[in-house]
Design a protein around this motif. Structure first.
Motif, PDB file in Angstrom:
ATOM      1  N   VAL A 170       0.987  -0.942   0.010  1.00  0.00           N
ATOM      2  CA  VAL A 170       0.031   0.056  -0.033  1.00  0.00           C
ATOM      3  C   VAL A 170       0.904   1.241   0.008  1.00  0.00           C
ATOM      4  CG1 VAL A 170      -1.396   1.440   1.459  1.00  0.00           C
ATOM      5  CG2 VAL A 170      -1.888  -0.920   0.997  1.00  0.00           C
ATOM      6  N   LEU A 171       0.604   2.224  -0.888  1.00  0.00           N
ATOM      7  CA  LEU A 171       1.169   3.532  -0.971  1.00  0.00           C
ATOM      8  C   LEU A 171       0.000   4.453  -0.513  1.00  0.00           C
ATOM      9  CD1 LEU A 171       3.457   3.888  -4.080  1.00  0.00           C
ATOM     10  CD2 LEU A 171       3.863   2.335  -1.779  1.00  0.00           C
ATOM     11  N   PHE A 172       0.303   5.459   0.304  1.00  0.00           N
ATOM     12  CA  PHE A 172      -0.687   6.330   0.699  1.00  0.00           C
ATOM     13  C   PHE A 172      -0.338   7.476  -0.398  1.00  0.00           C
ATOM     14  CE2 PHE A 172      -1.093   4.835   5.256  1.00  0.00           C
ATOM     15  CZ  PHE A 172      -2.024   4.159   5.094  1.00  0.00           C
ATOM     16  N   VAL A 173      -1.262   8.093  -1.060  1.00  0.00           N
ATOM     17  CA  VAL A 173      -1.067   9.207  -2.009  1.00  0.00           C
ATOM     18  C   VAL A 173      -1.781  10.497  -1.539  1.00  0.00           C
ATOM     19  CG1 VAL A 173      -1.523   9.950  -4.445  1.00  0.00           C
ATOM     20  CG2 VAL A 173      -0.943   7.509  -3.775  1.00  0.00           C
ATOM     21  N   LEU A 174      -0.916  11.294  -0.896  1.00  0.00           N
ATOM     22  CA  LEU A 174      -1.600  12.692  -0.253  1.00  0.00           C
ATOM     23  C   LEU A 174      -1.141  13.735  -0.832  1.00  0.00           C
ATOM     24  CD1 LEU A 174      -0.845  11.432   3.519  1.00  0.00           C
ATOM     25  CD2 LEU A 174      -2.888  11.327   2.118  1.00  0.00           C
ATOM     26  N   GLY A 175      -1.933  14.929  -0.610  1.00  0.00           N
ATOM     27  CA  GLY A 175      -1.539  16.061  -1.253  1.00  0.00           C
ATOM     28  C   GLY A 175      -2.774  16.960  -1.005  1.00  0.00           C
ATOM     29  N   THR A 199      -3.753 -13.532  -3.494  1.00  0.00           N
ATOM     30  CA  THR A 199      -3.702 -12.744  -2.299  1.00  0.00           C
ATOM     31  C   THR A 199      -2.648 -11.634  -2.466  1.00  0.00           C
ATOM     32  OG1 THR A 199      -1.951 -14.138  -1.408  1.00  0.00           O
ATOM     33  CG2 THR A 199      -4.172 -15.007  -0.659  1.00  0.00           C
ATOM     34  N   LYS A 200      -2.091 -11.642  -3.330  1.00  0.00           N
ATOM     35  CA  LYS A 200      -1.270 -10.583  -3.650  1.00  0.00           C
ATOM     36  C   LYS A 200      -1.666  -9.165  -4.147  1.00  0.00           C
ATOM     37  CE  LYS A 200       2.722 -13.561  -3.782  1.00  0.00           C
ATOM     38  NZ  LYS A 200       3.299 -13.345  -2.312  1.00  0.00           N
ATOM     39  N   GLY A 201      -1.302  -7.963  -3.981  1.00  0.00           N
ATOM     40  CA  GLY A 201      -1.942  -6.799  -4.523  1.00  0.00           C
ATOM     41  C   GLY A 201      -1.220  -5.543  -4.261  1.00  0.00           C
ATOM     42  N   LYS A 202      -1.149  -4.560  -5.115  1.00  0.00           N
ATOM     43  CA  LYS A 202      -0.626  -3.217  -4.992  1.00  0.00           C
ATOM     44  C   LYS A 202      -1.668  -2.292  -5.215  1.00  0.00           C
ATOM     45  CE  LYS A 202       2.333  -3.377  -8.467  1.00  0.00           C
ATOM     46  NZ  LYS A 202       3.703  -2.964  -9.340  1.00  0.00           N
ATOM     47  N   PHE A 203      -1.466  -1.578  -3.955  1.00  0.00           N
ATOM     48  CA  PHE A 203      -2.747  -0.406  -3.850  1.00  0.00           C
ATOM     49  C   PHE A 203      -2.363   1.055  -3.762  1.00  0.00           C
ATOM     50  CE2 PHE A 203      -4.635  -4.333  -2.411  1.00  0.00           C
ATOM     51  CZ  PHE A 203      -5.643  -4.352  -3.061  1.00  0.00           C
ATOM     52  N   LEU A 204      -2.817   1.774  -4.533  1.00  0.00           N
ATOM     53  CA  LEU A 204      -2.748   3.473  -4.384  1.00  0.00           C
ATOM     54  C   LEU A 204      -3.696   3.782  -3.470  1.00  0.00           C
ATOM     55  CD1 LEU A 204      -1.382   4.510  -7.748  1.00  0.00           C
ATOM     56  CD2 LEU A 204       0.106   4.187  -5.917  1.00  0.00           C
ATOM     57  N   ILE A 205      -3.631   4.210  -2.358  1.00  0.00           N
ATOM     58  CA  ILE A 205      -4.657   4.578  -1.498  1.00  0.00           C
ATOM     59  C   ILE A 205      -4.705   6.313  -1.418  1.00  0.00           C
ATOM     60  CG2 ILE A 205      -5.827   4.713   0.867  1.00  0.00           C
ATOM     61  CD1 ILE A 205      -5.734   1.739   0.559  1.00  0.00           C
ATOM     62  N   ALA A 239       1.370   0.974   5.641  1.00  0.00           N
ATOM     63  CA  ALA A 239       1.854   1.389   4.231  1.00  0.00           C
ATOM     64  C   ALA A 239       3.126   1.292   3.922  1.00  0.00           C
ATOM     65  CB  ALA A 239       1.147   2.636   3.876  1.00  0.00           C
ATOM     66  N   LYS A 240       3.678   1.210   2.591  1.00  0.00           N
ATOM     67  CA  LYS A 240       5.108   1.221   2.526  1.00  0.00           C
ATOM     68  C   LYS A 240       5.644   2.382   2.746  1.00  0.00           C
ATOM     69  CE  LYS A 240       8.147  -1.056  -1.005  1.00  0.00           C
ATOM     70  NZ  LYS A 240       8.615  -2.087  -0.669  1.00  0.00           N
ATOM     71  N   PHE A 241       4.945   3.466   2.261  1.00  0.00           N
ATOM     72  CA  PHE A 241       5.496   4.892   2.212  1.00  0.00           C
ATOM     73  C   PHE A 241       4.150   5.732   1.825  1.00  0.00           C
ATOM     74  CE2 PHE A 241       7.493   3.481  -1.758  1.00  0.00           C
ATOM     75  CZ  PHE A 241       7.142   4.477  -2.771  1.00  0.00           C
ATOM     76  N   VAL A 242       4.426   7.236   1.992  1.00  0.00           N
ATOM     77  CA  VAL A 242       3.504   8.011   1.332  1.00  0.00           C
ATOM     78  C   VAL A 242       4.155   8.912   0.349  1.00  0.00           C
ATOM     79  CG1 VAL A 242       2.339  10.300   2.006  1.00  0.00           C
ATOM     80  CG2 VAL A 242       2.645   8.489   3.697  1.00  0.00           C
ATOM     81  N   LEU A 243       3.396   8.834  -0.656  1.00  0.00           N
ATOM     82  CA  LEU A 243       3.709   9.695  -1.805  1.00  0.00           C
ATOM     83  C   LEU A 243       2.817  11.057  -1.909  1.00  0.00           C
ATOM     84  CD1 LEU A 243       5.199   9.883  -4.543  1.00  0.00           C
ATOM     85  CD2 LEU A 243       3.224   8.642  -5.669  1.00  0.00           C
TER      86      LEU A 243
END
Ligand code: UP5
Ligand code: MG
Length: 198
Positions: A8-13, A89-95, A115-119
């Protein structure tokens, strides 16, 4: 979800920084699934017989943050649905556009998956305002008007920036200047992701 399986990557701004625009490109380039918390809330708002519809409409128009129980449940079930459809069971998500408040960040990472990190897409308020007023001519979004935009900016500064600062203290923020045109922002984003995702 297990962090071994689910990225999971959190996408903020800020409002209008270009989160949705860049996520769309990242989906095409890297095969992420894109989950916009705002889009999920708007869909729930418009779902017939939703018990939360009126509440969500009011919060969004006032630029306020919907209680996290609702948003986290929507995100979790959207993630589950995507994994079920892919029979993996595997997936990559932009939240995208979540977490917007510190307690939401803590709760999601505890109850769902870290989350792996925040973009973080960084953009001056004047440019974001210009984009939102322009989009408001055609978007039909009930919060793309001058008054709602002002409230969204206030919530962003007071409540959501502390989330970015919190991840920053943990060295988990990847910052991209979101002021230039979309192609240029995307080039910069890819360069940053290459360093972090390999
Ligand atoms: N545009 C994009 N990039 C551009 C660029 N580089 N140069 C010039 N123009 C650019 O872009 C906005 C507009 O700008 C578009 O017209 C685009 O073409 C142009 P977009 O990619 O849509 O930006 P984005 O950051 O996604 O803006 P958005 O309006 O979606 O941001 P918000 O964060 O305000 O909206 P969101 O949908 O995430 O949330 C809405 C509301 O839902 C919140 O205010 C809140 O009330 C509620 N909410 C919650 O309560 N909880 C949540 O967890 C999430 C939302
Ligand atoms: Mg958006």
């Amino acid at each position: 979800f297990s962090a071994d399986d689910v990225t999971v990557l959190f996408v903020l701004g800020g409002p209008g920084a270009g989160k949705g625009t860049q996520c769309e490109r990242l989906v095409a380039r890297y095969g992420f699934s894109h989950l916009s918390a705002g889009d999920l809330l708007r869909a729930e708002q418009n779902r017939p017989n939703s018990e939360f519809g009126d509440m969500i409409r009011q919060y969004i128009r006032d630029g306020l943050i919907v209680p996290m129980e609702v948003t986290i449940a929507l995100l979790e079930s959207a993630m589950r649905e995507i994994l079920e459809k892919s029979s993996s069971t595997k997936g990559k998500f932009l939240i995208d556009g979540f977490p917007r408040k510190l307690d939401q960040a803590v709760k999601f990472e505890e109850a769902v998956v870290p989350a792996k990190f925040v973009l973080f897409f960084d953009c001056p308020e004047a440019e974001m305002e210009r984009r939102l007023l322009n989009r408001g001519k055609t978007s039909g979004r009930e919060d793309d008007n001058a008054e709602s935009i002002r409230k969204r900016f206030r919530t962003f500064v007071d409540t959501s920036m502390p989330v970015v600062d919190y991840f920053e203290t943990q060295g988990r923020v990847v910052r991209v200047d979101a002021t230039p045109e979309p192609d240029q922002v995307f080039v910069a984003t890819q360069a940053e992701l290459a360093k972090r995702l390999g």
